[in-house]
Scaffold this active site. Structure first.
Site, PDB file in Angstrom:
ATOM      1  N   HIS A 124      38.302  38.733  47.483  1.00 21.62           N
ATOM      2  CA  HIS A 124      39.328  37.812  47.273  1.00 21.62           C
ATOM      3  C   HIS A 124      38.187  36.279  46.375  1.00 21.62           C
ATOM      4  O   HIS A 124      37.179  36.132  47.213  1.00 21.62           O
ATOM      5  CB  HIS A 124      39.780  36.663  48.853  1.00 21.62           C
ATOM      6  CG  HIS A 124      41.093  36.057  48.749  1.00 21.62           C
ATOM      7  ND1 HIS A 124      40.253  34.916  48.423  1.00 21.62           N
ATOM      8  CD2 HIS A 124      42.354  35.946  48.215  1.00 21.62           C
ATOM      9  CE1 HIS A 124      41.667  33.803  48.181  1.00 21.62           C
ATOM     10  NE2 HIS A 124      43.203  34.582  48.265  1.00 21.62           N
ATOM     11  N   ASP A 201      35.667  39.659  55.266  1.00 21.58           N
ATOM     12  CA  ASP A 201      36.571  39.179  55.118  1.00 21.58           C
ATOM     13  C   ASP A 201      37.711  39.848  55.763  1.00 21.58           C
ATOM     14  O   ASP A 201      38.078  40.797  55.391  1.00 21.58           O
ATOM     15  CB  ASP A 201      37.020  39.127  53.906  1.00 21.58           C
ATOM     16  CG  ASP A 201      38.677  38.119  53.574  1.00 21.58           C
ATOM     17  OD1 ASP A 201      39.171  38.517  54.455  1.00 21.58           O
ATOM     18  OD2 ASP A 201      38.571  37.738  52.666  1.00 21.58           O
ATOM     19  N   GLN A 204      42.984  40.261  55.268  1.00 14.06           N
ATOM     20  CA  GLN A 204      43.784  41.318  55.177  1.00 14.06           C
ATOM     21  C   GLN A 204      44.558  42.611  55.936  1.00 14.06           C
ATOM     22  O   GLN A 204      44.438  43.436  56.287  1.00 14.06           O
ATOM     23  CB  GLN A 204      43.764  41.923  53.996  1.00 14.06           C
ATOM     24  CG  GLN A 204      44.286  40.726  52.972  1.00 14.06           C
ATOM     25  CD  GLN A 204      45.705  40.158  53.075  1.00 14.06           C
ATOM     26  OE1 GLN A 204      46.707  40.624  53.597  1.00 14.06           O
ATOM     27  NE2 GLN A 204      46.090  39.220  51.859  1.00 14.06           N
ATOM     28  N   LYS A 227      48.144  34.576  58.269  1.00 19.77           N
ATOM     29  CA  LYS A 227      48.261  36.261  57.800  1.00 19.77           C
ATOM     30  C   LYS A 227      48.456  37.050  59.123  1.00 19.77           C
ATOM     31  O   LYS A 227      48.310  38.350  59.140  1.00 19.77           O
ATOM     32  CB  LYS A 227      46.964  36.502  57.210  1.00 19.77           C
ATOM     33  CG  LYS A 227      47.410  35.655  55.993  1.00 19.77           C
ATOM     34  CD  LYS A 227      45.997  36.370  54.466  1.00 19.77           C
ATOM     35  CE  LYS A 227      45.352  35.878  53.795  1.00 19.77           C
ATOM     36  NZ  LYS A 227      45.994  35.480  52.418  1.00 19.77           N
ATOM     37  N   CYS A 365      44.404  35.931  43.156  1.00 19.23           N
ATOM     38  CA  CYS A 365      43.261  34.914  43.564  1.00 19.23           C
ATOM     39  C   CYS A 365      41.876  36.116  43.972  1.00 19.23           C
ATOM     40  O   CYS A 365      41.316  35.795  44.623  1.00 19.23           O
ATOM     41  CB  CYS A 365      43.316  34.286  44.762  1.00 19.23           C
ATOM     42  SG  CYS A 365      44.017  32.544  45.697  1.00 19.23           S
TER      43      CYS A 365
HETATM   44  N1  PMP Z   1      40.760  36.871  52.134  1.00 16.03           N
HETATM   45  C1  PMP Z   1      41.733  37.781  51.965  1.00 16.03           C
HETATM   46  C2  PMP Z   1      41.672  39.284  51.623  1.00 16.03           C
HETATM   47  C3  PMP Z   1      43.418  36.839  51.338  1.00 16.03           C
HETATM   48  O1  PMP Z   1      43.492  37.871  50.914  1.00 16.03           O
HETATM   49  C4  PMP Z   1      42.899  36.051  51.476  1.00 16.03           C
HETATM   50  C5  PMP Z   1      44.199  35.292  51.287  1.00 16.03           C
HETATM   51  N2  PMP Z   1      45.218  35.549  49.942  1.00 16.03           N
HETATM   52  C6  PMP Z   1      41.795  34.815  51.722  1.00 16.03           C
HETATM   53  C7  PMP Z   1      40.961  35.994  52.474  1.00 16.03           C
HETATM   54  C8  PMP Z   1      42.215  33.113  51.797  1.00 16.03           C
HETATM   55  O2  PMP Z   1      43.001  33.125  53.255  1.00 16.03           O
HETATM   56  P1  PMP Z   1      43.365  31.849  53.596  1.00 16.03           P
HETATM   57  O3  PMP Z   1      43.820  31.240  51.607  1.00 16.03           O
HETATM   58  O4  PMP Z   1      43.972  31.822  54.401  1.00 16.03           O
HETATM   59  O5  PMP Z   1      42.297  30.436  53.950  1.00 16.03           O
END
Ligand code: PMP
Length: 405
Positions: A124, A201, A204, A227, A365
């Site tokens: 991401h 990270d 997910q 999430k 993203c």
């Molecule tokens: N990493 C991953 C794999 C994600 O899916 C997301 C959110 N789509 C994020 C990071 C970022 O999370 P946040 O916007 O809650 O900081």
């Protein structure tokens, strides 16, 4: 299957029972955010309606009570991630802030000219851009770990990339576009042979399968509350104690100090040293409720249920003429990204919305991940433990319908 009762779980999530555009909601946008069980909504409401107070200061009863809820939230996060040490749990706004904290604090102190940060091509943007920012400042280099055609990370390329210049590996525990779950424990062990640190990270991952940072030997692990059935605006950074203790504070202010004078300021022990200012107290109350809710379920059974549903969904989607699934690595989570021949992804998502089916369309993203497949945009249906075969069937029937028009 097993001890997992999806109907009982569904009853706890009020939003699953609403309509959108005159149709029962089919929520397949869990990769973007998950719905909240009533226990979480009630915990947040309870904090604001009856428990409002700041934490860690003042001797009055409500401050003590708020502090207790706050620290129980920290304990719940430590339990979720499998660390016995609450000092390793730093509250942040979310995964994005967690990565920025590590990049700005650890990165600024530890990256130098010519050092390398390996970033998987599945990341991401929030596990890439913070590294680009600090790498530009420190004149370090970002090197991508490429993807194989099925969405796995190329392990041969990874081994070739590792070297004495490698200082950090930024690795997703589950891709938000491909669903890929990389072999994080093995990749971490390899990185450690070169003295590199690993930031995982888990945004997910945490809601889909049990995580154990001790078994992974991860140096840093990040996730977002929203999430994992908790509110937005609260998240967690896990860091190994010795690393957190050696990191310079990244923001200054209240809560993070030991003593302050114009001559000298000293800092509080971890995790407070990295938590400047009043935290998101209601958010932690909600996170605590969400993690307690999850701890009350049979997680192994929930994971097995989601795996079965994912396999079912991949099979069902494959029956839609002209549908191309992006990413089919073995063991993937229920993130189903696809294209439908002749249909623009955004238009497709809008057509599904007309039928009450919420999916996401766009670059998610993760532009480098899509670019690895020659794409800029795709549709994503993402599952959570409260989704059912009926949800998948509704999606697949709608796609058949659209394709037949
Ligand atoms: N990493 C991953 C794999 C994600 O899916 C997301 C959110 N789509 C994020 C990071 C970022 O999370 P946040 O916007 O809650 O900081």
């Amino acid at each position: 299957p097993g001890a997992f009762n999806v109907e009982a779980v569904r009853r706890d999530f009020p939003q699953l029972h609403r309509e959108v555009n005159g149709r029962p909601l089919v929520w397949l946008d869990n990769g973007a955010t998950t719905l909240k069980p009533r226990q979480v909504v009630e915990a947040v409401a309870e904090h604001y309606s009856m428990g409002t107070s700041n934490v860690h200061r003042g001797a009055h009863s409500l401050a003590k009570q708020a502090t207790q809820v706050y620290e129980e939230g920290r304990q719940a996060a430590a339990d979720l991630l499998g660390t016995p040490d609450q000092g390793e749990i730093v509250f942040v706004r979310g995964t994005t802030e967690a990565v920025n904290l590590v990049a700005q604090s650890w990165g600024r102190a530890n990256l130098g000219v010519g050092d390398e940060v390996l970033v998987s091509a599945a990341e991401h943007h929030s596990n890439l851009v913070p590294w680009q920012l600090i790498a530009a400042e420190r004149r370090a280099r970002i090197r991508p770990i490429p993807l194989l055609p099925d969405g796995r990370l190329d392990q041969d390329a990874y081994r070739d990339l590792l070297g004495s210049r490698t200082k950090l590996v930024a690795l997703t525990h589950a891709s938000n576009v491909l669903g890929t779950v990389p072999p994080v424990a093995e990749m971490t062990a390899l990185a450690h042979r070169y003295g590199a640190k690993v930031l995982v990270d888990g945004a997910q991952a945490v809601s889909h399968f049990p995580v154990d940072v001790t078994a992974l030997d991860a140096d840093f692990y990040a996730f977002s509350g929203h999430k994992i059935f908790a509110p937005t605006g609260i998240g967690v950074l896990f860091g190994k104690r010795e690393l957190l203790e050696a990191m310079p504070p990244w923001q200054g202010g209240g809560n993070m100090i030991d003593s302050v004078s114009f001559e000298e300021t000293t800092y509080a022990p971890v995790p407070h040293r990295l938590e400047a200012g009043t935290g998101h107290i209601a958010g932690v109350a909600g996170l605590r409720a969400a993690l307690h809710y999850l701890a009350g379920l049979d997680r192994e059974a929930a994971t097995a249920y989601e795996e079965q549903l994912t396999t079912y969904a991949m099979g069902a989607l494959a029956t839609v003429p002209g549908l191309q699934l992006i990413g089919n690595a073995p063991g993937k989570i229920g993130v189903l990204t696809f294209l439908l021949a002749g249909t623009d992804p955004i238009a497709l998502a809008r057509a599904l919305d007309q039928q009450g089916i919420a999916v996401r369309a766009g670059h998610h993203c993760a532009q480098p991940a899509l670019a690895s497949f020659g794409l800029q945009s795709a549709v994503r249906a993402s599952l959570a433990l409260y989704n059912t075969v009926q949800d998948v069937d509704a999606l697949v029937a709608a796609l058949h319908d659209l394709q037949a028009r």
